[in-house]
Write an enzyme that holds these catalytic residues in place. Structure first.
Site, PDB file in Angstrom:
ATOM      1  N   HIS A  51       0.846  -1.196   0.000  1.00 39.73           N
ATOM      2  CA  HIS A  51       0.000   0.000   0.000  1.00 39.73           C
ATOM      3  C   HIS A  51       0.882   1.248   0.000  1.00 39.73           C
ATOM      4  O   HIS A  51       2.107   1.159   0.194  1.00 39.73           O
ATOM      5  CB  HIS A  51      -0.946   0.009   1.210  1.00 39.73           C
ATOM      6  CG  HIS A  51      -0.266  -0.178   2.528  1.00 39.73           C
ATOM      7  ND1 HIS A  51       0.508   0.776   3.117  1.00 39.73           N
ATOM      8  CD2 HIS A  51      -0.234  -1.229   3.373  1.00 39.73           C
ATOM      9  CE1 HIS A  51       0.979   0.339   4.255  1.00 39.73           C
ATOM     10  NE2 HIS A  51       0.550  -0.895   4.438  1.00 39.73           N
TER      11      HIS A  51
HETATM   12  P1  TYD Z   1      -1.968  -3.646   7.293  1.00 40.14           P
HETATM   13  O1  TYD Z   1      -1.982  -2.235   6.793  1.00 40.14           O
HETATM   14  O2  TYD Z   1      -2.515  -4.709   6.393  1.00 40.14           O
HETATM   15  O3  TYD Z   1      -0.498  -4.039   7.769  1.00 40.14           O
HETATM   16  P2  TYD Z   1       0.835  -4.117   6.880  1.00 40.14           P
HETATM   17  O4  TYD Z   1       1.200  -2.718   6.529  1.00 40.14           O
HETATM   18  O5  TYD Z   1       1.862  -4.749   7.750  1.00 40.14           O
HETATM   19  O6  TYD Z   1       0.522  -5.004   5.715  1.00 40.14           O
HETATM   20  O7  TYD Z   1      -2.741  -3.681   8.683  1.00 40.14           O
HETATM   21  C1  TYD Z   1      -3.222  -4.900   9.244  1.00 40.14           C
HETATM   22  C2  TYD Z   1      -4.496  -4.590  10.005  1.00 40.14           C
HETATM   23  O8  TYD Z   1      -4.196  -3.774  11.135  1.00 40.14           O
HETATM   24  C3  TYD Z   1      -5.540  -3.857   9.167  1.00 40.14           C
HETATM   25  O9  TYD Z   1      -6.812  -4.421   9.477  1.00 40.14           O
HETATM   26  C4  TYD Z   1      -5.487  -2.443   9.692  1.00 40.14           C
HETATM   27  C5  TYD Z   1      -5.035  -2.611  11.132  1.00 40.14           C
HETATM   28  N1  TYD Z   1      -4.245  -1.497  11.653  1.00 40.14           N
HETATM   29  C6  TYD Z   1      -4.749  -0.752  12.714  1.00 40.14           C
HETATM   30  O10 TYD Z   1      -5.859  -0.998  13.212  1.00 40.14           O
HETATM   31  N2  TYD Z   1      -3.999   0.284  13.202  1.00 40.14           N
HETATM   32  C7  TYD Z   1      -2.785   0.594  12.700  1.00 40.14           C
HETATM   33  O11 TYD Z   1      -2.131   1.557  13.176  1.00 40.14           O
HETATM   34  C8  TYD Z   1      -2.267  -0.190  11.600  1.00 40.14           C
HETATM   35  C9  TYD Z   1      -0.924   0.115  10.994  1.00 40.14           C
HETATM   36  C10 TYD Z   1      -3.029  -1.222  11.113  1.00 40.14           C
END
Ligand code: TYD
Length: 134
Positions: A51
């Site tokens: 992302h």
């Molecule tokens: P995600 O963005 O998929 O993680 P990565 O960047 O490691 O791939 O996030 C995983 C899950 O965690 C998603 O459901 C969103 C949630 N999340 C939060 O609730 N708060 C946060 O600060 C972050 C970074 C993620």
């Protein structure tokens, strides 16, 4: 067009008991820290991220172990290997990133400039390319 990232080196306070690094927002790193999270227990061959952010600044630190951060501005691609607790990768907005190649026991500490806001995410690569090219 810049690469949208910089490496920041922290001063480690070392003595015979070990090492200590203190990170202060708007000083050690260039933005106020509004959120901290960490990624750990990542299985071998798993890729995270996938992302970009419209406004968020983040720094990623390999507090333990190592991993690779793959970056894409829409024009430039680079891969940064993080393996040092005294080094941070400052990711600026509009950077598509994935994290891969996590070593066993790796911990990725993230310091973020804003609270969690799903609307700030671009999770579709085609949408990202359209966003950065307009
Ligand atoms: P995600 O963005 O998929 O993680 P990565 O960047 O490691 O791939 O996030 C995983 C899950 O965690 C998603 O459901 C969103 C949630 N999340 C939060 O609730 N708060 C946060 O600060 C972050 C970074 C993620």
């Amino acid at each position: 067009m810049t690469d949208n990232f910089e490496i920041i080196n922290f001063h480690s306070i070392d003595d015979i008991r070990g090492k200590l690094i203190a990170i202060e927002g708007e000083s050690s790193i260039p933005f106020e820290i509004k959120r901290v999270y960490y990624i750990y227990d990542v299985e071998e061959n798993v890729e995270r991220g996938g992302h970009a952010h419209k406004d968020l600044h983040q720094t990623l630190i390999a507090i333990s172990g190592s991993f690779t951060v793959n970056l894409d501005t829409g024009q430039n691609k680079s891969s940064i290997f993080l393996s040092r607790p005294d080094e941070a990768l400052w990711l600026k907005p509009n950077t598509w990133r994935t994290m891969s190649n996590f070593s066993a026991g790796a911990v990725c500490l993230v310091l973020a400039s804003e609270h969690y806001l799903e609307e700030d995410y671009i999770r579709n690569y085609q949408e990202f390319l359209e966003f950065v090219n307009h």
